[in-house]
Design an enzyme around this catalytic site. Structure first.
Site, PDB file in Angstrom:
ATOM      1  N   SER A   1      -3.079  -0.671  -1.759  1.00  0.00           N
ATOM      2  CA  SER A   1      -2.027  -1.615  -1.402  1.00  0.00           C
ATOM      3  C   SER A   1      -2.128  -2.958  -2.110  1.00  0.00           C
ATOM      4  O   SER A   1      -1.113  -3.614  -2.317  1.00  0.00           O
ATOM      5  CB  SER A   1      -2.018  -1.832   0.114  1.00  0.00           C
ATOM      6  OG  SER A   1      -3.283  -2.253   0.579  1.00  0.00           O
TER       7      SER A   1
ATOM      8  N   HIS B   1       2.440   3.163   0.383  1.00  0.00           N
ATOM      9  CA  HIS B   1       3.148   2.579  -0.762  1.00  0.00           C
ATOM     10  C   HIS B   1       3.631   3.608  -1.771  1.00  0.00           C
ATOM     11  O   HIS B   1       4.259   3.252  -2.763  1.00  0.00           O
ATOM     12  CB  HIS B   1       2.261   1.554  -1.466  1.00  0.00           C
ATOM     13  CG  HIS B   1       1.860   0.430  -0.569  1.00  0.00           C
ATOM     14  ND1 HIS B   1       2.643  -0.691  -0.391  1.00  0.00           N
ATOM     15  CD2 HIS B   1       0.798   0.272   0.243  1.00  0.00           C
ATOM     16  CE1 HIS B   1       2.057  -1.504   0.478  1.00  0.00           C
ATOM     17  NE2 HIS B   1       0.927  -0.940   0.878  1.00  0.00           N
TER      18      HIS B   1
ATOM     19  N   LYS C   1       8.002   0.283   4.567  1.00  0.00           N
ATOM     20  CA  LYS C   1       7.975  -0.119   3.156  1.00  0.00           C
ATOM     21  C   LYS C   1       9.201   0.466   2.440  1.00  0.00           C
ATOM     22  O   LYS C   1      10.292   0.012   2.723  1.00  0.00           O
ATOM     23  CB  LYS C   1       6.632   0.247   2.570  1.00  0.00           C
ATOM     24  CG  LYS C   1       5.630  -0.812   3.061  1.00  0.00           C
ATOM     25  CD  LYS C   1       4.244  -0.437   3.240  1.00  0.00           C
ATOM     26  CE  LYS C   1       3.511  -1.604   3.914  1.00  0.00           C
ATOM     27  NZ  LYS C   1       2.233  -1.227   4.490  1.00  0.00           N
TER      28      LYS C   1
END
Ligand SMILES: *Cc1c(COP(=O)(O)O)cnc(C)c1O
Length: 390
Positions: A176, A204, A236
């Site tokens: 990350s 992610h 995200k």
């Protein structure tokens, strides 16, 4: 014998580690208003620009009209509603896993999965740069906890030799704060050879990587045999909120029985699941977003190389600029902000000591011209940034 909080806070300030929350006064996106100032942001995780997408907003509104606003109870009591169930089925199909289980957020999904799978007498092995929620989960589990060198399957193999009990190997899919991706084929091979399970948190990677946005597992073509525990978060690239764990029937049933952060909390609002169902549909089908994002990533990397900026080894939307010193990272961030660009400085303990950085993130919501502007402002500010006055 009393809490001297002001001394603690003063020390944090003196170390350039004090945290402040920018006040966002607009919806999330590439162009935002922060503390009254319009800014071009390169630091959110809304990689596909779905957090304020009209169709997702509309799905949420329609969901609220149909299902109300609150989950009202935990999943095991009477909080598991139609949209939650439909989203779990869609996520299982999306990830190519037999089942998926919806959690309120990624932190809780990680705590829940790790603590349900290992405990005293077992072993948990983690990449030393794993997300804080994974490290906390490992410590909380009570299992023997050990960290291996970053993305180093040989270092993992050595620790696997000494592992006892049921053994869980845990890694970020896309790291990350660095943006590099885990060498999953090698990690999966080592884990399998020792009968350990591999758990991947791909917060992610989903949406950004893989031909259909299936993240690192799709990127490497890894099945449920290779990665028995696959975690995704929905805050995200999905642009909404929540998280899921995908895996076998037995895994999901075990989490329903034993994962305390799943059991002892209210279900997320059903309308939120309605919004996520829509964002999942857009994430899977609108390949143009991923293509545009990838072309911005290439543009940024090429441009940064030309002006001599030191980037990290990443082909993902996370493109950090390594600075080192926390004060210097803060100064560069402030200089960018004066020029209308928001890129936050990420400092210890979020990253290892001496590795403060500007965590630039790119999104499909950005234009080529905006990335060009970022590059030219960085070029200018980087030259003016005086060296450490240590
Ligand atoms: C953001 C993040 C989480 C936490 O997810 P939330 O849904 O925001 O709680 C977990 N793991 C990684 C790798 C993350 O980046």
């Amino acid at each position: 014998m009393s809490f001297d909080l002001s001394a603690r806070l003063a020390a944090r300030r003196a170390d350039s580690l004090y945290r402040q929350r920018p006040l966002l006064e607009s919806p999330q996106g590439s162009q935002v208003v922060v503390d009254g100032q319009p800014l071009l942001a390169f630091c959110n995780n809304d990689y596909l620009g779905l957090a304020n997408h009209p169709q997702v907003v509309e799905a949420w509104q329609a969901g609220a009209s149909r299902w109300g606003v609150g989950g009202g109870a935990s999943h095991l009591v009477i909080g598991h509603s139609g949209p939650h169930h439909a989203l779990e089925e869609a996520l299982a199909e999306f990830t190519g896993r037999p089942r998926a289980l919806l959690f309120s957020n990624g932190y809780m999904a990680n705590l829940g999965a790790v603590t349900a799978l290992v405990g005293q007498g077992d072993t948990v092995l983690e990449d030393r740069l794993n997300h804080a929620s994974l490290l906390d989960a490992g410590l909380l589990s009570g299992a023997r906890f050990n960290r291996y060198l970053h993305n180093d399957s040989a270092s993992l193999a050595k620790r696997l030799e000494k592992a006892c009990g049921d053994t869980l190997v845990v890694t970020d899919g896309v790291f990350s704060m660095d943006g590099d991706i885990a060498d999953l084929p090698a990690l999966a091979r080592e884990a399998k050879a020792k009968g350990a399970w591999l758990m991947v948190d791909d917060a992610h990677g989903f949406g950004a990587l893989g031909a259909h946005g299936g993240g690192v597992a799709e990127h490497f073509g890894l099945s449920v045999d290779d990665v028995p525990v696959l975690v995704g978060t929905l805050g995200k690239a999905f642009g909404t909120s929540g998280a899921f764990v995908a895996g076998s029937e037995a895994l999901i049933e075990s989490l329903i029985q034993f994962a305390r952060p799943y059991i002892y909390t209210t279900s997320q609002p059903p309308a939120l699941a309605c919004a996520t169902l829509k964002s999942l549909e857009l994430l899977r089908s609108e390949h143009g977003r991923r293509e545009h994002l990838n072309s911005l990533i290439r543009q940024f990397r090429q441009g940064a190389e030309q002006i001599g900026l030191q980037l990290m080894d990443s082909f993902t939307p996370i493109q950090p600029l390594m600075i080192g010193d926390s004060g210097r990272a803060l100064r560069l961030s402030a200089m960018l902000r004066e020029r209308g660009l928001l890129v936050t400085a990420i400092r210890p303990p979020t990253v290892p000591a001496g590795s403060a950085r500007l965590r630039v993130t790119l999104s499909a919501a950005h234009t080529e011209a905006q990335v060009q502007l970022l590059l030219s402002v960085l070029d200018d500010c980087w030259r003016k940034l005086e060296p450490n006055h240590a």
